[in-house]
Every structure is written in structure tokens, then in C-alpha cells.
Design a protein around this motif. Structure first.
Motif, PDB file in Angstrom:
ATOM      1  N   ALA A 219       0.809  -1.216   0.000  1.00  0.00           N
ATOM      2  CA  ALA A 219       0.000   0.000   0.000  1.00  0.00           C
ATOM      3  C   ALA A 219       0.843   1.266   0.000  1.00  0.00           C
ATOM      4  O   ALA A 219       0.302   2.371  -0.095  1.00  0.00           O
ATOM      5  N   MET A 220       2.161   1.134   0.107  1.00  0.00           N
ATOM      6  CA  MET A 220       3.047   2.297  -0.014  1.00  0.00           C
ATOM      7  C   MET A 220       3.651   2.414  -1.401  1.00  0.00           C
ATOM      8  O   MET A 220       4.361   3.372  -1.691  1.00  0.00           O
ATOM      9  N   GLY A 221       3.400   1.447  -2.265  1.00  0.00           N
ATOM     10  CA  GLY A 221       3.993   1.433  -3.596  1.00  0.00           C
ATOM     11  C   GLY A 221       3.010   1.839  -4.671  1.00  0.00           C
ATOM     12  O   GLY A 221       2.480   2.948  -4.670  1.00  0.00           O
ATOM     13  N   VAL A 222       2.741   0.917  -5.597  1.00  0.00           N
ATOM     14  CA  VAL A 222       1.783   1.187  -6.664  1.00  0.00           C
ATOM     15  C   VAL A 222       0.405   0.806  -6.148  1.00  0.00           C
ATOM     16  O   VAL A 222      -0.061  -0.331  -6.299  1.00  0.00           O
ATOM     17  N   HIS A 223      -0.230   1.762  -5.524  1.00  0.00           N
ATOM     18  CA  HIS A 223      -1.518   1.544  -4.865  1.00  0.00           C
ATOM     19  C   HIS A 223      -2.261   2.875  -4.860  1.00  0.00           C
ATOM     20  O   HIS A 223      -1.638   3.930  -4.698  1.00  0.00           O
ATOM     21  N   PRO A 224      -3.587   2.870  -5.043  1.00  0.00           N
ATOM     22  CA  PRO A 224      -4.315   4.155  -5.085  1.00  0.00           C
ATOM     23  C   PRO A 224      -4.052   5.063  -3.893  1.00  0.00           C
ATOM     24  O   PRO A 224      -3.844   6.269  -4.077  1.00  0.00           O
ATOM     25  N   VAL A 225      -4.030   4.516  -2.667  1.00  0.00           N
ATOM     26  CA  VAL A 225      -3.843   5.411  -1.519  1.00  0.00           C
ATOM     27  C   VAL A 225      -2.430   5.974  -1.471  1.00  0.00           C
ATOM     28  O   VAL A 225      -2.194   7.042  -0.881  1.00  0.00           O
ATOM     29  N   ALA A 226      -1.470   5.273  -2.092  1.00  0.00           N
ATOM     30  CA  ALA A 226      -0.090   5.775  -2.109  1.00  0.00           C
ATOM     31  C   ALA A 226       0.078   6.943  -3.075  1.00  0.00           C
ATOM     32  O   ALA A 226       1.141   7.573  -3.103  1.00  0.00           O
ATOM     33  N   GLY A 227      -0.963   7.232  -3.840  1.00  0.00           N
ATOM     34  CA  GLY A 227      -0.893   8.389  -4.733  1.00  0.00           C
ATOM     35  C   GLY A 227      -0.643   9.690  -4.006  1.00  0.00           C
ATOM     36  O   GLY A 227      -0.125  10.651  -4.589  1.00  0.00           O
ATOM     37  N   HIS A 228      -0.981   9.741  -2.716  1.00  0.00           N
ATOM     38  CA  HIS A 228      -0.795  11.006  -1.998  1.00  0.00           C
ATOM     39  C   HIS A 228       0.682  11.354  -1.863  1.00  0.00           C
ATOM     40  O   HIS A 228       1.045  12.542  -1.818  1.00  0.00           O
ATOM     41  N   PHE A 229       1.576  10.341  -1.811  1.00  0.00           N
ATOM     42  CA  PHE A 229       3.010  10.623  -1.734  1.00  0.00           C
ATOM     43  C   PHE A 229       3.451  11.499  -2.918  1.00  0.00           C
ATOM     44  O   PHE A 229       4.275  12.395  -2.765  1.00  0.00           O
ATOM     45  N   ILE A 230       2.885  11.203  -4.093  1.00  0.00           N
ATOM     46  CA  ILE A 230       3.268  11.925  -5.309  1.00  0.00           C
ATOM     47  C   ILE A 230       2.460  13.205  -5.467  1.00  0.00           C
ATOM     48  O   ILE A 230       2.967  14.233  -5.908  1.00  0.00           O
ATOM     49  N   SER A 231       1.197  13.154  -5.100  1.00  0.00           N
ATOM     50  CA  SER A 231       0.319  14.305  -5.371  1.00  0.00           C
ATOM     51  C   SER A 231       0.667  15.521  -4.529  1.00  0.00           C
ATOM     52  O   SER A 231       0.398  16.657  -4.928  1.00  0.00           O
ATOM     53  N   GLU A 232       1.273  15.314  -3.367  1.00  0.00           N
ATOM     54  CA  GLU A 232       1.422  16.414  -2.411  1.00  0.00           C
ATOM     55  C   GLU A 232       2.404  17.488  -2.855  1.00  0.00           C
ATOM     56  O   GLU A 232       2.110  18.682  -2.745  1.00  0.00           O
ATOM     57  N   HIS A 233       3.574  17.086  -3.353  1.00  0.00           N
ATOM     58  CA  HIS A 233       4.618  18.089  -3.606  1.00  0.00           C
ATOM     59  C   HIS A 233       5.343  17.943  -4.942  1.00  0.00           C
ATOM     60  O   HIS A 233       6.256  18.738  -5.217  1.00  0.00           O
ATOM     61  N   TYR A 234       5.002  16.956  -5.761  1.00  0.00           N
ATOM     62  CA  TYR A 234       5.660  16.850  -7.062  1.00  0.00           C
ATOM     63  C   TYR A 234       5.021  17.850  -8.019  1.00  0.00           C
ATOM     64  O   TYR A 234       3.805  17.985  -8.072  1.00  0.00           O
ATOM     65  N   MET A 235       5.865  18.549  -8.755  1.00  0.00           N
ATOM     66  CA  MET A 235       5.430  19.716  -9.522  1.00  0.00           C
ATOM     67  C   MET A 235       4.764  19.294 -10.828  1.00  0.00           C
ATOM     68  O   MET A 235       5.420  19.022 -11.832  1.00  0.00           O
ATOM     69  N   PHE A 236       3.443  19.257 -10.821  1.00  0.00           N
ATOM     70  CA  PHE A 236       2.678  18.941 -12.018  1.00  0.00           C
ATOM     71  C   PHE A 236       2.398  20.202 -12.837  1.00  0.00           C
ATOM     72  O   PHE A 236       2.052  20.109 -14.001  1.00  0.00           O
ATOM     73  N   LYS A 237       2.513  21.360 -12.213  1.00  0.00           N
ATOM     74  CA  LYS A 237       2.368  22.624 -12.922  1.00  0.00           C
ATOM     75  C   LYS A 237       3.465  23.557 -12.433  1.00  0.00           C
ATOM     76  O   LYS A 237       3.627  23.756 -11.228  1.00  0.00           O
ATOM     77  N   LYS A 238       4.216  24.090 -13.358  1.00  0.00           N
ATOM     78  CA  LYS A 238       5.410  24.872 -13.022  1.00  0.00           C
ATOM     79  C   LYS A 238       5.081  26.006 -12.052  1.00  0.00           C
ATOM     80  O   LYS A 238       4.115  26.738 -12.234  1.00  0.00           O
ATOM     81  N   GLY A 239       5.897  26.097 -11.019  1.00  0.00           N
ATOM     82  CA  GLY A 239       5.754  27.182 -10.063  1.00  0.00           C
ATOM     83  C   GLY A 239       4.918  26.833  -8.844  1.00  0.00           C
ATOM     84  O   GLY A 239       4.861  27.623  -7.906  1.00  0.00           O
TER      85      GLY A 239
END
Length: 328
Positions: A219-239
């Protein structure tokens, strides 16, 4: 699958992290938000119910087939364990019993840690609070991938592999980037957790242990709830360096998706973060956000402009963190 290379460097900025100035501006306009500060009295009972559910499951799965055990670990047990990890996140901000009862918060964190199997409840706090205070700092924010991680896993296939290995990197990165001597409570957390793991294996067997540990790792890897690890601070829109998620999985993750709101007001428990957005919608509705953690994971892997390098970083401040963290 691995031929598409993403970014080749982090997004460096000299700007201040956005949350402190926005917090000040919002409180000046909406001082009533301070009434949301404090702890959630229902929180400890929710955590207790989740732990007891997992203890019951550990007993039930001991005689089930391996296929059933692994399926439940991914679809059920792993979700509860991931939610307990986010409960520990809430506890790190003293949102279970309030700032006046720090030891009660720590004890609940150790209790919540038991079904997870990986001893981290006490160590997590010191690194997480640094992430809040020094967001993006080249040396102090251990939430950011190392340069070696980003370089090795910047292709499409590499990013997918990195997601599978994310539990390993998430656990070990602070050990290498910010090594600290363990406290007595951290040692107790570790000894108790390993003793609990051994007891599960000794009295219930391998299937129960795999259900527990396997669920946490899956559940910390490729799992729907683990999406929050990426969604929180990875820059999907510049700035933009922090993103909220307003989808249905907030219901089982203590509203961790309300991440801009959380960084702006870490003294507000997750159950009340939607009220922050409701009070000050003009500050949050205009920010880019996510509606699906599954799409976040898909876009992270397939979009060459997003990857481990897609993080906003700032030059190290060279501060004495041991002294500066005392006010946290």
C-alpha cells in the motif's frame, strides 16, 4: 518502456516557501480559522477501532489461502495500515490529544504502529516537522528524493520501478541524508514493534505476518492510496510546489489530500481541513489540485515532465536545526 527521460534537474527557486505568508494573510482576513485549531476528540477512538480490526484480521487470515491473504493485504489490510500511517502523521502534529499531552500522543502513535509492522512512529515526527519548517531545503527536507534517486529513476520504466521501491526509499532516505541518534522512545518503539512481529509469527504463523507487513509495503507502492506521496509536492504545474487532492479517498486517509490547507494550518486536525477551504475558498480554489490519486500515479510514470526531479528546491540555509526546531 524506459526510453522517455523526464526532467534532468530539480526546480530551484529563491522564493520563500508559500505557506507561511499565505497563513499570515488568511488569518488576517479570516481570524475565525483559529477556532479550528486543536485536537479531534474522536480521533483516538477511530485509531483504536482500526488497530482492533487489524488484530482480528491477523487471527482470521492464519488459515486462509495464500491468494486470499495477499489479495486482502493489498485491497483491505494495506489500506487500513496506510491509513494508520497517516494517523501517525496526524499524531506527529499532536492532533490526537493536543500539545498539552505530548506523551499521550506518542503512546497512541506507538499503538497505531503495531499492525503496520515497520517501527517508525517516534522517528517520523522529527523529520516530518523539518519538512514543514524547511520545505524544499536542499539539506533539511528529507521528503525530497536524493539526486541519485532522481538520476537513476528518471525514465518511464525507472519511475515505475521507483514507485514499487518507494517504501524502501521513504524509510531509508532520512537515515542517509539526515542521520540522527535514536532516542530512548524510538528504541522502545523498535523493540516493541519487533517483539509484536515475532509474536504474530510465533502464535499465528507466516500468513498473518505476511498479511501485516505485505499490506503495509504494497500500500506504499503502486496503490491508489499511495498516490498522496506523489500528489502532495511533485510539480505537475510549473511554479506550484504543494497540491491538494479533493477526491473520495480523503475519507479513509484523515483528509491528507487537503495538503495546501494542512501546510498552511498544521494545527488544524484533518477532520476540520475542509472547513479551512470553505472559509477561504478564494485562496484554494484558484490553486491547481488533483481529483484522482490513480491518475496522479499514471501521469507521474508516463509524463516526461514529471518524475523524481519534479520538486521545488531551495539552497540549504545552513541552520542549526537542533536549536531551531525547539519551537516546533
Amino acid at each position: 518502456m524506459g526510453q522517455h527521460v523526464s526532467r534532468t534537474d530539480f526546480e530551484w527557486t529563491e522564493d520563500q516557501e508559500p505557506h507561511a505568508p499565505r497563513r499570515k494573510e488568511i488569518l488576517a482576513k479570516y481570524p475565525q480559522i483559529k477556532r479550528l485549531f486543536g485536537y479531534d476528540p474522536k480521533f483516538k477512538w477511530i485509531v483504536t477501532a482500526m488497530v482492533l480490526t487489524q488484530l482480528l484480521m491477523l487471527y482470521l487470515v492464519k488459515n486462509w489461502s495464500w491468494y486470499t491473504v495477499l489479495g486482502l493485504a493489498y485491497c483491505f489490510g494495506g489500506v487500513i495500515n496506510h491509513s494508520l500511517m497517516l494517523a501517525i502523521h496526524e499524531i506527529s502534529h499532536n492532533l490526537a490529544f493536543g500539545h498539552a499531552r505530548p506523551m499521550a500522543n506518542k503512546i497512541l502513535g506507538i499503538f497505531a504502529n503495531l499492525p503496520i509492522g515497520l517501527p517508525f512512529a517516534c522517528a517520523f515526527k522529527k523529520y516530518h516537522l523539518e519538512h514543514h519548517r524547511y520545505q524544499g531545503d536542499d539539506e533539511l527536507d528529507s521528503d525530497i528524493p536524493t539526486s541519485l534517486e532522481a538520476k537513476l529513476f528518471c525514465t518511464t520504466g525507472g519511475k515505475l520501478l521507483w514507485l514499487f521501491l518507494q517504501p524502501l526509499f521513504y524509510a531509508l532516505r532520512p537515515v542517509f541524508t539526515r542521520p540522527r541518534s535514536p532516542t530512548k522512545l524510538e528504541l522502545f518503539n523498535t523493540v516493541l514493534q519487533l517483539s509484536f512481529n515475532f509474536a504474530v509469527f510465533y502464535f499465528l504463523g507466516a500468513k498473518s505476518l505476511v498479511y501485516m507487513l505485505g499490506g503495509s509495503l504494497l500500500a506504499m507502492g503502486v496503490h491508489p492510496v499511495a498516490g498522496h506521496f506523489i500528489s502532495e509536492h511533485y510539480m505537475f504545474k510549473k511554479g506550484f510546489e504543494t497540491y491538494s487532492y479533493y477526491g473520495p479517498l480523503n475519507w479513509i486517509t484523515f483528509n491528507v489530500g487537503y495538503h495546501n490547507e494542512h501546510h498552511d494550518f498544521p494545527a488544524v486536525p484533518g477532520s476540520r481541513l475542509p472547513q479551512v477551504r470553505a472559509i477561504a475558498p478564494e485562496y484554494y480554489d484558484t490553486l491547481p489540485h488533483h481529483d484522482s490519486w490513480v491518475k496522479v500515479l499514471f501521469d507521474f510514470v508516463t509524463d516526461p515532465d514529471v518524475g523524481p526531479y519534479a520538486r521545488v528546491k531551495r539552497q540549504a540555509r545552513g541552520l542549526d536545526v537542533d536549536n531551531s526546531k525547539k519551537s516546533l
